[in-house]
Design a protein around this motif. Structure first.
Motif, mmCIF file in Angstrom:
data_model
loop_
_atom_site.group_PDB
_atom_site.id
_atom_site.type_symbol
_atom_site.label_atom_id
_atom_site.label_comp_id
_atom_site.label_asym_id
_atom_site.label_seq_id
_atom_site.Cartn_x
_atom_site.Cartn_y
_atom_site.Cartn_z
ATOM 1 N N GLN A 536 4.387 30.411 30.994
ATOM 2 C CA GLN A 536 3.740 30.155 29.708
ATOM 3 C C GLN A 536 2.752 28.989 29.806
ATOM 4 O OE1 GLN A 536 7.374 29.475 27.507
ATOM 5 N NE2 GLN A 536 7.244 31.475 26.512
ATOM 6 N N ILE A 537 3.060 28.054 30.678
ATOM 7 C CA ILE A 537 2.245 26.847 30.800
ATOM 8 C C ILE A 537 0.841 27.156 31.300
ATOM 9 C CG2 ILE A 537 1.972 24.779 32.236
ATOM 10 C CD1 ILE A 537 4.998 24.415 32.005
ATOM 11 N N ARG A 538 0.740 28.005 32.306
ATOM 12 C CA ARG A 538 -0.534 28.205 32.993
ATOM 13 C C ARG A 538 -1.639 28.618 32.037
ATOM 14 N NH1 ARG A 538 0.009 31.472 38.562
ATOM 15 N NH2 ARG A 538 -2.232 31.078 38.401
ATOM 16 N N SER A 539 -1.365 29.597 31.179
ATOM 17 C CA SER A 539 -2.413 30.090 30.282
ATOM 18 C C SER A 539 -2.836 29.008 29.295
ATOM 19 C CB SER A 539 -1.936 31.336 29.533
ATOM 20 O OG SER A 539 -0.746 31.050 28.808
ATOM 21 N N SER A 540 -1.878 28.272 28.777
ATOM 22 C CA SER A 540 -2.207 27.224 27.803
ATOM 23 C C SER A 540 -2.984 26.094 28.461
ATOM 24 C CB SER A 540 -0.928 26.672 27.161
ATOM 25 O OG SER A 540 -0.285 27.666 26.404
ATOM 26 N N PHE A 541 -2.590 25.673 29.655
ATOM 27 C CA PHE A 541 -3.277 24.585 30.324
ATOM 28 C C PHE A 541 -4.711 24.987 30.669
ATOM 29 C CE2 PHE A 541 -4.663 21.996 33.838
ATOM 30 C CZ PHE A 541 -4.206 20.725 33.500
ATOM 31 N N ASP A 542 -4.877 26.183 31.216
ATOM 32 C CA ASP A 542 -6.221 26.641 31.569
ATOM 33 C C ASP A 542 -7.116 26.723 30.340
ATOM 34 O OD1 ASP A 542 -5.501 26.804 34.193
ATOM 35 O OD2 ASP A 542 -5.063 28.950 34.154
ATOM 36 N N GLU A 543 -6.548 27.167 29.221
ATOM 37 C CA GLU A 543 -7.313 27.247 27.985
ATOM 38 C C GLU A 543 -7.692 25.854 27.495
ATOM 39 O OE1 GLU A 543 -9.358 28.992 24.988
ATOM 40 O OE2 GLU A 543 -8.187 30.162 26.424
ATOM 41 N N MET A 544 -6.783 24.911 27.651
ATOM 42 C CA MET A 544 -6.997 23.558 27.159
ATOM 43 C C MET A 544 -8.151 22.867 27.873
ATOM 44 S SD MET A 544 -4.206 20.479 26.939
ATOM 45 C CE MET A 544 -4.202 20.156 28.704
ATOM 46 N N VAL A 545 -8.293 23.092 29.179
ATOM 47 C CA VAL A 545 -9.303 22.374 29.951
ATOM 48 C C VAL A 545 -10.564 23.199 30.200
ATOM 49 C CG1 VAL A 545 -7.533 21.020 31.132
ATOM 50 C CG2 VAL A 545 -8.344 23.130 32.188
ATOM 51 N N SER A 546 -10.591 24.429 29.680
ATOM 52 C CA SER A 546 -11.675 25.345 30.052
ATOM 53 C C SER A 546 -13.039 24.903 29.527
ATOM 54 C CB SER A 546 -11.358 26.759 29.547
ATOM 55 O OG SER A 546 -11.239 26.758 28.133
ATOM 56 N N HIS A 547 -13.078 24.155 28.420
ATOM 57 C CA HIS A 547 -14.366 23.797 27.819
ATOM 58 C C HIS A 547 -14.806 22.379 28.164
ATOM 59 C CE1 HIS A 547 -14.599 27.442 25.335
ATOM 60 N NE2 HIS A 547 -13.296 27.309 25.173
ATOM 61 N N ASN A 548 -14.038 21.673 28.959
ATOM 62 C CA ASN A 548 -14.396 20.308 29.339
ATOM 63 C C ASN A 548 -14.680 20.273 30.832
ATOM 64 O OD1 ASN A 548 -14.388 17.477 29.962
ATOM 65 N ND2 ASN A 548 -13.256 17.122 28.054
ATOM 66 N N HIS A 549 -15.878 19.870 31.226
ATOM 67 C CA HIS A 549 -16.297 19.930 32.621
ATOM 68 C C HIS A 549 -16.245 18.568 33.301
ATOM 69 C CE1 HIS A 549 -17.477 24.030 31.807
ATOM 70 N NE2 HIS A 549 -18.249 23.617 30.814
ATOM 71 N N SER A 550 -15.617 17.603 32.674
ATOM 72 C CA SER A 550 -15.509 16.274 33.264
ATOM 73 C C SER A 550 -14.443 16.258 34.358
ATOM 74 C CB SER A 550 -15.158 15.247 32.177
ATOM 75 O OG SER A 550 -14.720 14.045 32.749
ATOM 76 N N LEU A 551 -14.823 15.782 35.543
ATOM 77 C CA LEU A 551 -13.854 15.663 36.632
ATOM 78 C C LEU A 551 -12.738 14.697 36.255
ATOM 79 C CD1 LEU A 551 -12.997 16.227 39.580
ATOM 80 C CD2 LEU A 551 -14.412 14.266 40.247
ATOM 81 N N TYR A 552 -13.107 13.591 35.635
ATOM 82 C CA TYR A 552 -12.085 12.623 35.211
ATOM 83 C C TYR A 552 -11.078 13.287 34.282
ATOM 84 C CZ TYR A 552 -9.956 9.080 32.274
ATOM 85 O OH TYR A 552 -9.042 8.342 31.567
#
Length: 910
Positions: A536-552
């Motif tokens: 369940q974690i993988r899909s939510s985490f990928d969705e959470m960071v998908s729109h932010n392109h900052s390496l930090y």
């Protein structure tokens, strides 16, 4: 239920006060549906509801009275007078008048005495007694009989008569038209008992909604009693007594918590029709079809905020309230009570009707349980059920003189309404009218109910709030006196954790992930994610960071998530799940390092975690190439390699791993050393000392200077002497060309830590080091402080004429300025350009305000200003200097000169 056209004269005129109550007429069919087969239109729903509620039959009136010759004597005893015999005689009446006081009344927020408006004498309850034990039973019989006329349920034992006053009206006494104030909580009506006392006149006139009732207590006044009861919002007056004395007991009728069902048989035949309309309305709303969100029904009576309760409704209002409550509970609707104010602006003779503005505002919205749901909300005209309700005089008029012909006025109409809406809209309605701080409080309250497993409705409401607020996050307007939208979102994320709803959290993440979020929101998301299993974690985490392109951002999220996940799952998660997580994490990190197109100083802590967690092999194969690709980012290269040694000392990273990373990263980084600072393009503007960060150039953390000193010592300790010399040469050069704002954040911290760092690594202070430290300090003084301005010793000032040889005024002015002994000069008129030449001149008028002659006087203002600025710069620099004992060993024989130049120098403030 009667049809709209089935009415008689009794609809237009009130029945006589002693007429028998109305009986319910037989039910009639609802109007035929005229809307399209697709469903009920908005207008049809409104028409049907108006028909159902307006035609609910209920036996009752706004007032009730009876006259009786078979009475119980109350046993009246007045303090200071004694027992009073009834009928009242002249002697006892005079005695009562002597101990009584003039009755006051309420005018706005004040209590006043004005005999032109109210002229009667009164005794408070502590000034008299009713001693006959039989009176209590007789009184309850009166209340029961009058209550039936008022529409109170016959079996409702919750009505209590509370003795209020004893009133005595002599000849001429009266009380002009007014309404009773609600003198106690739960008071809904007034009861008056006219005791046997002969009088003439003194008629009681009651009016409400265009109806009028007159009670003539004088008819049976000598030996009988007259009992009258009316609701508190009824307007009434006592006409003047023309003869005798009118003796009255007044009671407040109090309704307690009793809410017994009354006249249920009269509403059963309408219930089925109302339920059908509500079902269709609910169906259309849930299906997203065009319909109305809420409707307001005007009640017959007005209620104060203290008595705005469903179990305090009066007469026909009480039946409608119960009628609507029952249907609402069964059909999934929310039923509220509220006070409604319609404000009409720009009312005047010269204002066209279409130019008038109408505003509808609800106040004090309460639920069936008496809980205040909202303190205010807006309404629109289309949401009012009844038509023509405002075809009446306003309740209040405020006039304003405009200066034009006529007067502009504002009209206020005040009513109490029942507000009806589908449960599915009630939550949206409440959220849209609450402050953000109140929404947070509501969420927490629901979370408490869910945690105690006391309410399934609370769980459902909490889920809907979370979805709704995550969707509304980006459009929420922020009031700086209120909470922030981010605070609401964090609370919703915590609620999803309590609800154990992964799908709910995923929906929220999808709603907000495309926006730039505050860091604590991501922290809350990470904290909630780790409570679910890895798939369940993988899909939510990928969705959470998908729109932010900052390496930090990506690195920080991975590091933070790992800390939460492994700390909570290491003892409970199957080994296969942990292995899957670590494999996923490694691949994710590898992809980030390989595809990154930028890196910043803030990434250093996360990169050190990568070395600590993923080990030597991953670091050499993935991280070192990444560092070398960005070796031109001096702050990252130097900061990372310097902090790498700290991690070794703390036991977080093995020394062999750190050594190999250092050895393979040092050579690409050294040739590209650069602070990337903003260089001053205009040397004449220096010195200028500004310690705040600039938008131009790179922004550096204050510990970067410490990292440079540590980096230099590492190179010396590991045998990279050439690289160490390059570092010193680079610093010396940067001290000459770097923007002066960098000194307190790079060079001064470098000097402050270098001595101790050298000693900690057993590295001697070489002449090369001393030369760089002297150069940095000298440049600090030269560029940031400068030489102390010298005070002028003569009156010579720099000539600054206009260079026009034909300008006699400027020629004389320049001769005056160049003269070393002359302080003042008289001019026939004010020199044309003198104020543009120097700040060291003052101009005076010698012969009065309008005299043309002028005296110019030389001053030292320019030097004083320059010297103050120099003192300020010196103090600012001294405030930022490291302690002398930390740098004493860095300057060799030049220390005393350097120390006197900055550390011990005291400015001369003349």
């Amino acid at each position: 239920m009667r049809s709209p056209d089935d009415h008689d004269a009794s609809d237009e005129n009130m029945l006589p006060p002693d007429a028998s109550p109305n009986t319910p007429s037989s039910a009639a069919s609802l109007p035929t549906r005229t809307s399209s087969p697709e469903g009920l239109s908005r207008e049809y729903i409104r028409d049907q509801l108006r028909w159902c509620l307006s035609n609910v039959q209920y036996v009752g009136d706004f007032m009730s009275h009876r006259t009786s010759q078979l009475n119980v004597d109350p046993g009246l005893h007045v303090k200071g007078v004694g027992n009073i015999r009834l009928p009242l005689d002249e002697k006892d009446a005079v005695s009562i008048m002597e101990v009584a006081h003039q009755a006051p009344f309420g005018r706005g927020s004040r209590t006043v005495v004005d005999t032109s408006f109210r002229d009667t004498k009164q005794l408070d309850v502590d000034a008299f007694q009713l001693r006959n034990p039989a009176w209590t039973g007789h009184l309850h019989g009166i209340v029961r009989q009058l209550g039936e006329r008022l529409g109170l349920p016959a079996n409702d034992a919750g009505v209590t008569p509370e003795l209020h006053k004893l009133l005595l009206y002599k000849e001429g006494a009266m009380f002009k038209s007014h309404k009773d104030s609600e003198k106690a909580k739960g008071m809904f009506a007034t009861l008056v008992v006219c005791l046997p006392s002969y009088h003439e006149g003194g008629d009681l006139v009651l009016t409400h909604r265009g109806k009028e009732g007159i009670v003539k207590s004088s008819v049976a006044s000598e030996f009988g009693q007259t009992h009258i009861a009316w609701y508190s919002d009824v307007t009434h007056e006592i006409r003047p007594v023309t003869a005798g004395y009118r003796l009255v007991l007044t009671y407040n009728l109090i309704r307690g918590q009793s809410n017994c069902p009354a006249s249920a048989d009269t509403v059963m035949q309408e219930r089925q029709s109302l339920s059908g309309i509500l079902q269709e309305w609910n169906r259309r709303y849930k299906a997203g079809q065009p319909t109305i969100n809420k409707l307001a029904f005007f009640l017959d009576h007005d209620y104060s905020e203290a008595n705005l309760l469903f179990n305090s409704l009066k007469g026909r209002d009480s039946l409608i309230g119960r009628f609507v409550q029952d249907a609402s509970d069964a059909e999934g609707f929310t039923c509220l009570l509220a006070n409604l104010t319609m404000t009409v602006l720009n009312v005047g003779d010269n204002v066209a009707e279409e130019d008038r503005e109408e505003e509808f505002r609800l106040a004090h919205l309460v639920t069936v349980d008496g809980e205040e749901l909202l303190d205010g909300a807006d309404l629109v005209d289309e949401e009012l059920l009844q038509e023509g309700h405002y075809d009446r005089y306003p309740d209040e008029v405020k006039k304003e003189e405009t200066g034009n012909e006529g007067v502009d006025a504002t009209h206020f109409y005040r009513d109490t309404v029942i507000l009806l809406m589908p449960n599915a809209f009630a939550l949206e309605f409440r959220l849209s009218n609450l402050s953000l701080r109140s929404i947070i409080y509501w969420i927490r309250n629901l979370m408490d109910k869910v945690a105690s497993q006391s309410s399934q409705r609370a769980r459902e409401d909490l889920e809907r709030i979370c979805i709704r607020e995550s969707k509304a996050f980006a459009t929420r307007e922020h009031d700086w006196n209120d909470a922030r939208p981010e605070d609401v979102l964090v609370q919703c994320i915590k609620a999803s954790k309590l609800l154990q709803g992964h799908e709910l959290l995923l929906k929220m993440v999808r709603n907000v992930s495309r926006y730039s979020l505050r860091y604590d929101i991501y922290q809350a998301l990470i904290d909630t994610l780790h409570t679910f299993d890895f798939n369940q974690i993988r899909s939510s985490f990928d969705e959470m960071v998908s729109h932010n392109h900052s390496l930090y951002f990506h690195l920080d999220m991975l590091v933070t998530f790992r800390e939460h996940y492994l700390s909570s799952k290491s003892h409970a998660e199957p080994l296969t799940q942990l292995a899957k997580y670590k494999k996923w994490e490694k691949a994710k990190m590898q992809h980030l390092l390989a595809t990154a197109d930028h890196v910043g100083y803030a990434c250093i802590p996360s990169l050190l975690k990568v070395v600590e967690w993923l080990g030597k092999d991953f670091s050499i194969k993935q991280l070192v190439p990444f560092l070398n690709r960005f070796s031109g980012e001096t702050d990252v290269s130097v900061g990372f390699l310097a902090d790498l040694s700290v991690a070794v000392c703390e036991g977080k990273i093995p020394s062999p791993t750190a050594n190999q990373i250092f050895n393979e990263s040092i050579k690409p980084a050294i040739p590209k050393l650069s602070l990337k600072l903003f260089r001053s393009e205009n040397k004449q503007q220096e010195p200028c000392w500004q310690f705040d960060y600039q938008d131009k150039g790179q922004k550096y953390e204050e510990n970067f200077g410490q990292q440079i000193s540590r980096f230099y010592c590492l190179c010396r300790a590991r045998g990279f002497d050439t690289e160490a010399s390059t570092i010193l040469a680079w610093l010396g050069k940067e001290a000459e060309i770097a923007h002066i704002t960098i000194f307190p954040y790079v060079f001064l911290p470098f000097l402050a830590t270098l001595n101790n760092t050298l000693k900690g690594n057993d590295i001697p202070t070489s002449p090369e080091i001393q030369q760089v430290c002297i150069s940095i300090t000298t440049k600090l003084h030269t560029r940031c402080v400068g030489p102390e301005p010298t005070k002028p010793t003569t009156w010579t000032r720099k000539p600054e004429g206009c260079n026009n040889h034909a300008c006699e005024s400027c020629a004389k002015l320049n001769r005056f300025l160049e003269n070393p002994t002359q302080e003042t000069e008289l001019f026939d008129k004010e020199p044309e350009h003198w104020s543009e030449y120097t700040s060291d001149l003052e101009c005076e008028r010698p012969d009065g305000y309008w005299a043309p002659k002028r005296i110019l006087k030389k001053t030292t203002c320019a030097w004083e200003t320059e010297h103050r600025e120099w003192v300020s710069r010196l103090r600012e620099v001294k405030k930022r200097l490291p302690p002398a004992d930390q740098v004493e060993g860095l300057f060799g024989e030049e220390w005393q000169a350097i120390r006197g130049m900055l550390w011990t120098r005291t400015p001369c403030e003349e």
